[in-house]
Design a protein around this motif. Structure first.
Motif, PDB file in Angstrom:
ATOM      1  N   CYS A  51     -24.259  29.213 -41.354  1.00 48.11           N
ATOM      2  CA  CYS A  51     -23.438  29.192 -40.128  1.00 48.11           C
ATOM      3  C   CYS A  51     -23.758  27.962 -39.288  1.00 48.11           C
ATOM      4  O   CYS A  51     -22.873  27.382 -38.648  1.00 48.11           O
ATOM      5  N   LYS A  52     -25.036  27.591 -39.295  1.00 46.43           N
ATOM      6  CA  LYS A  52     -25.421  26.375 -38.568  1.00 46.43           C
ATOM      7  C   LYS A  52     -24.725  25.159 -39.196  1.00 46.43           C
ATOM      8  O   LYS A  52     -24.139  24.332 -38.501  1.00 46.43           O
ATOM      9  N   SER A  53     -24.749  25.066 -40.521  1.00 41.92           N
ATOM     10  CA  SER A  53     -24.103  23.934 -41.201  1.00 41.92           C
ATOM     11  C   SER A  53     -22.615  23.917 -40.922  1.00 41.92           C
ATOM     12  O   SER A  53     -22.024  22.849 -40.718  1.00 41.92           O
TER      13      SER A  53
ATOM     14  N   LEU B  44     -25.258  32.852 -33.479  1.00 36.50           N
ATOM     15  CA  LEU B  44     -24.445  32.797 -34.694  1.00 36.50           C
ATOM     16  C   LEU B  44     -25.043  33.736 -35.726  1.00 36.50           C
ATOM     17  O   LEU B  44     -26.270  33.836 -35.853  1.00 36.50           O
ATOM     18  N   SER B  45     -24.181  34.417 -36.437  1.00 35.27           N
ATOM     19  CA  SER B  45     -24.618  35.278 -37.540  1.00 35.27           C
ATOM     20  C   SER B  45     -25.597  36.357 -37.080  1.00 35.27           C
ATOM     21  O   SER B  45     -26.506  36.718 -37.807  1.00 35.27           O
ATOM     22  N   ASN B  46     -25.409  36.846 -35.857  1.00 38.39           N
ATOM     23  CA  ASN B  46     -26.353  37.881 -35.375  1.00 38.39           C
ATOM     24  C   ASN B  46     -25.914  39.273 -35.822  1.00 38.39           C
ATOM     25  O   ASN B  46     -26.706  40.197 -35.836  1.00 38.39           O
TER      26      ASN B  46
ATOM     27  N   GLU C   9      -6.497  24.066 -28.794  1.00 38.22           N
ATOM     28  CA  GLU C   9      -5.359  24.516 -29.617  1.00 38.22           C
ATOM     29  C   GLU C   9      -5.633  25.912 -30.182  1.00 38.22           C
ATOM     30  O   GLU C   9      -4.815  26.812 -30.072  1.00 38.22           O
ATOM     31  N   VAL C  10      -6.812  26.063 -30.804  1.00 37.78           N
ATOM     32  CA  VAL C  10      -7.117  27.353 -31.429  1.00 37.78           C
ATOM     33  C   VAL C  10      -8.472  27.868 -30.939  1.00 37.78           C
ATOM     34  O   VAL C  10      -9.470  27.140 -30.950  1.00 37.78           O
ATOM     35  N   LEU C  11      -8.462  29.115 -30.519  1.00 37.68           N
ATOM     36  CA  LEU C  11      -9.703  29.773 -30.100  1.00 37.68           C
ATOM     37  C   LEU C  11     -10.091  30.775 -31.185  1.00 37.68           C
ATOM     38  O   LEU C  11      -9.275  31.599 -31.600  1.00 37.68           O
ATOM     39  N   VAL C  12     -11.330  30.689 -31.643  1.00 41.74           N
ATOM     40  CA  VAL C  12     -11.823  31.617 -32.674  1.00 41.74           C
ATOM     41  C   VAL C  12     -12.804  32.570 -32.010  1.00 41.74           C
ATOM     42  O   VAL C  12     -13.758  32.128 -31.362  1.00 41.74           O
ATOM     43  N   ILE C  13     -12.591  33.867 -32.189  1.00 39.00           N
ATOM     44  CA  ILE C  13     -13.514  34.846 -31.605  1.00 39.00           C
ATOM     45  C   ILE C  13     -14.395  35.409 -32.722  1.00 39.00           C
ATOM     46  O   ILE C  13     -13.895  36.001 -33.672  1.00 39.00           O
ATOM     47  N   GLY C  14     -15.708  35.196 -32.593  1.00 40.10           N
ATOM     48  CA  GLY C  14     -16.641  35.734 -33.583  1.00 40.10           C
ATOM     49  C   GLY C  14     -17.371  34.639 -34.327  1.00 40.10           C
ATOM     50  O   GLY C  14     -16.747  33.794 -34.969  1.00 40.10           O
ATOM     51  N   GLY C  15     -18.697  34.645 -34.214  1.00 39.24           N
ATOM     52  CA  GLY C  15     -19.524  33.625 -34.868  1.00 39.24           C
ATOM     53  C   GLY C  15     -20.300  34.168 -36.038  1.00 39.24           C
ATOM     54  O   GLY C  15     -21.447  33.814 -36.263  1.00 39.24           O
ATOM     55  N   GLY C  16     -19.654  35.071 -36.806  1.00 42.05           N
ATOM     56  CA  GLY C  16     -20.207  35.430 -38.119  1.00 42.05           C
ATOM     57  C   GLY C  16     -19.746  34.374 -39.104  1.00 42.05           C
ATOM     58  O   GLY C  16     -19.126  33.367 -38.724  1.00 42.05           O
TER      59      GLY C  16
END
Ligand SMILES: Cc1cc2nc3c(=O)[nH]c(=O)nc-3n(C[C@H](O)[C@H](O)[C@H](O)COP(=O)(O)OP(=O)(O)OC[C@H]3O[C@@H](n4cnc5c(N)ncnc54)[C@H](O)[C@@H]3O)c2cc1C
Length: 541
Positions: free
Chosen positions: A150-152, A38-40, A6-13
């Motif tokens: 970010c892991k949590s 994540l969070s790089n 349904e929803v695509l999120v771009i960016g793992g900050g």
């Protein structure tokens, strides 16, 4: 390969991870793609401060209020990521004396509990502070651990069925009849390409948000505002120290884990992927440090690094980025640019990520014609269930009380072999930097000098990596460490670096080791890429 959601999120900050969790908890099928770990990017290259809002109270009451509200929420929903260091705003001889009363009044006006204490009391609590400070105010600042957060967030999202694809870069957006319908994504480790179809795409790509907007045909101006920070090799203060004056370069010291970090500068850079740390920035941090802590320059800096603030502005910004709002922008490109199916969330602060996510998902609900309530302000995230705030001495206590057993691999940060083995078993990674982010391996005073080769050995054993692959992992990690060490190579740290050079080049012969040329072992033998590792004489001269 094709997937749909349904929803695509771009960016793992932190913003993207926050959006993913909120979406998943409200019952949306959601996938997050992140081109690195994540969070790089900025979320892992920030100052680590959980703002009380004090910094913004005088100039920007709205931003200050957002911070204090979120500060209180984050302590409850992710206690394991927050250290309750408290904060002090100190009026030094270089700060305008009249600012102090305005500061106190402005804090109270937005609900920040600021309390004045005597200079003697402040010095009792923080003996290294400059005794020439004139006034001191306590505020509820804190220190936050971004990788754990970010892991949590992503693990909590996974419990509701959401998926996170790290090391997957969006290389194109899919469009149909003026609507964004998904993205073409490349796995940057295997090279495999993937088509992700979605009803809606959320652009949470931080300082890269403008680039993605451009692909969708929307003109989004996100300036990259570089900020440089320097970590000192010990925790010279246990409280966040802020200068009590208008925001300026190098006016905050944050205790982060076992070190103290001074920052930051604020410089507009043309490319968020390329922003070298300049000598003047490091010098400025050291000079500014002296104003809060006498003899600051005599202590050993450990590492310098920089991140890029996503600073959104409709009109072009001038040179002074401190005047660009630190508040966030949520853009519906259907109403703004006539492009359906695409939303951008950008700007803001780490501290306000949850609120940014809430507003983004409210907009997603509106666009997908559904009403679902946000619950993230009251839901404790995975790993935070004990309700206990982060405590610095916890690792040592775990070791001394024998809750943690096994060989100690990273002495500086207290990381054991079983922890590393468990991490390797749970994750697909062959990248030592991923272990650094998750476990803090190699982040202490020796900067990986004594632990990295041990970690590479454990990866060789446990991951069944070939010697070439393990050598490459080792070389890649040292290359990253080198980048942060290079700008501060003098005095004691130069000595430490020469010791590391002796270990890696002299004893191990790093430059002669066979290595796989890519993430997979190609069977080819080549020399480890050592260019720049130990060019100590050049850098020091
Ligand atoms: C020097 C500095 C100090 C700061 N200090 C603080 C502080 O102490 N406290 C505070 O509250 N805030 C602080 N901030 C602000 C805060 O760090 C940022 O606002 C926040 O981290 C931004 O998070 P984000 O998720 O929006 O961006 P990012 O963390 O940058 O995440 C965006 C992600 O998108 C990914 N991406 C980009 N392009 C693509 C693509 N094509 N495909 C897939 N993925 C892609 C990137 O790899 C990146 O991981 C600081 C910022 C800076 C620069």
């Amino acid at each position: 390969m094709n997937k749909s959601t349904e929803v695509l999120v771009i960016g793992g900050g932190v913003t993207g991870c926050g959006v993913l969790f909120d979406l998943a908890q409200r019952g949306f099928k959601a996938i997050l793609v992140e081109r690195g770990a994540l969070s790089n990017a900025t979320s892992g290259r920030f100052h680590g401060l959980l703002h009380s809002g004090g910094r913004y109270a005088v100039k920007d009451a709205e931003a200050a209020e957002e911070c204090i509200i979120e500060n209180r929420i984050l302590r409850k929903i992710m206690p394991h990521c927050v250290e309750d260091t408290g904060g002090m705003f100190v009026s030094t001889p270089w700060d305008p004396p009249e600012y102090a009363d305005v500061f106190m009044k402005s804090c109270h006006a937005v609900g920040i509990e600021a309390e004045e204490i005597s200079v003697a009391e402040a010095l009792r609590r923080e003996p290294m502070l400059n005794p020439r400070i004139r006034r001191v105010f306590l505020v509820p600042d804190g220190s936050v651990e971004t990788w754990e957060a970010c892991k949590s967030l992503t693990e909590s999202a996974a419990e509701y069925g959401a998926e996170t694809l790290t090391y997957h870069q969006v290389i194109d957006l899919l469009t149909r009849n003026g609507k964004v319908t998904g993205a073409k994504v490349k796995n940057i480790i295997t090279g495999e390409e993937l088509t992700l179809e979605a009803d809606l795409v959320v652009n949470a790509a931080g300082a890269w948000g403008g680039k993605l907007g451009h692909i969708a045909g929307c003109d989004v101006t996100v300036h990259a505002g570089k900020g440089t920070m320097v970590a000192m090799n010990f925790r010279m203060v246990n409280t966040v120290i802020n200068r009590c004056g208008p925001a300026a370069d190098g006016d905050i010291i944050v205790p982060v884990g076992s070190v103290a970090v001074i920052g930051t500068t604020s410089v507009k850079v043309p490319d968020p992927d390329s922003y070298p740390i300049e000598d003047w920035e490091v010098k400025k941090m050291m000079d500014q440090g002296e104003m809060m802590i006498p003899d600051f320059k005599k202590f050993r800096p450990l590492r310098a690094w920089a991140g890029v603030r996503p600073l959104y502005q409709e009109a072009a910004a001038g040179a002074d980025l401190r005047k660009v709002s630190r508040k966030y922008a949520l853009l519906d490109h259907a109403t703004r640019d006539g492009v359906e199916g695409f939303v951008t969330i950008t700007g803001g602060k780490w501290t306000t990520y949850r609120q940014m996510a809430e507003h983004t998902v409210d907009l997603v609900c509106q666009k997908l014609n559904t009403q679902r309530e946000c619950q993230t302000a009251t839901t404790v995230l995975k790993h935070g269930e004990s309700g206990k705030l982060f405590k610095l001495g916890q690792r040592l206590e775990n070791l001394e009380t024998k809750q943690w057993r096994g060989q100690l691999i990273c002495e500086c940060e207290i990381v054991t072999r079983p922890q590393i083995e468990a991490h390797l078993a749970e994750n697909h990674t062959n990248i030592i930097n991923d272990l650094r982010r998750d476990l803090r391996v190699g982040m202490g005073p020796c900067q990986g000098g004594f632990c990295t080769y041990r970690v590479a050995g454990i990866m060789h054993e446990n991951k069944k990596l070939s010697a070439g692959q393990a050598n490459k992992a080792l070389g890649d990690f040292l290359q990253e460490r080198w980048k942060g060490a290079q700008p501060i190579l003098w005095g004691q740290h130069l000595r430490q670096f020469q010791l590391d050079e002796g270990i890696y080049m002299g004893l191990l012969g790093l430059d002669k080791l066979p290595t796989a040329l890519s993430g997979q072992d190609t069977g080819r033998i080549a020399e480890v890429e050592t260019e720049g590792y130990f060019e100590v004489e050049e850098a020091a001269s």
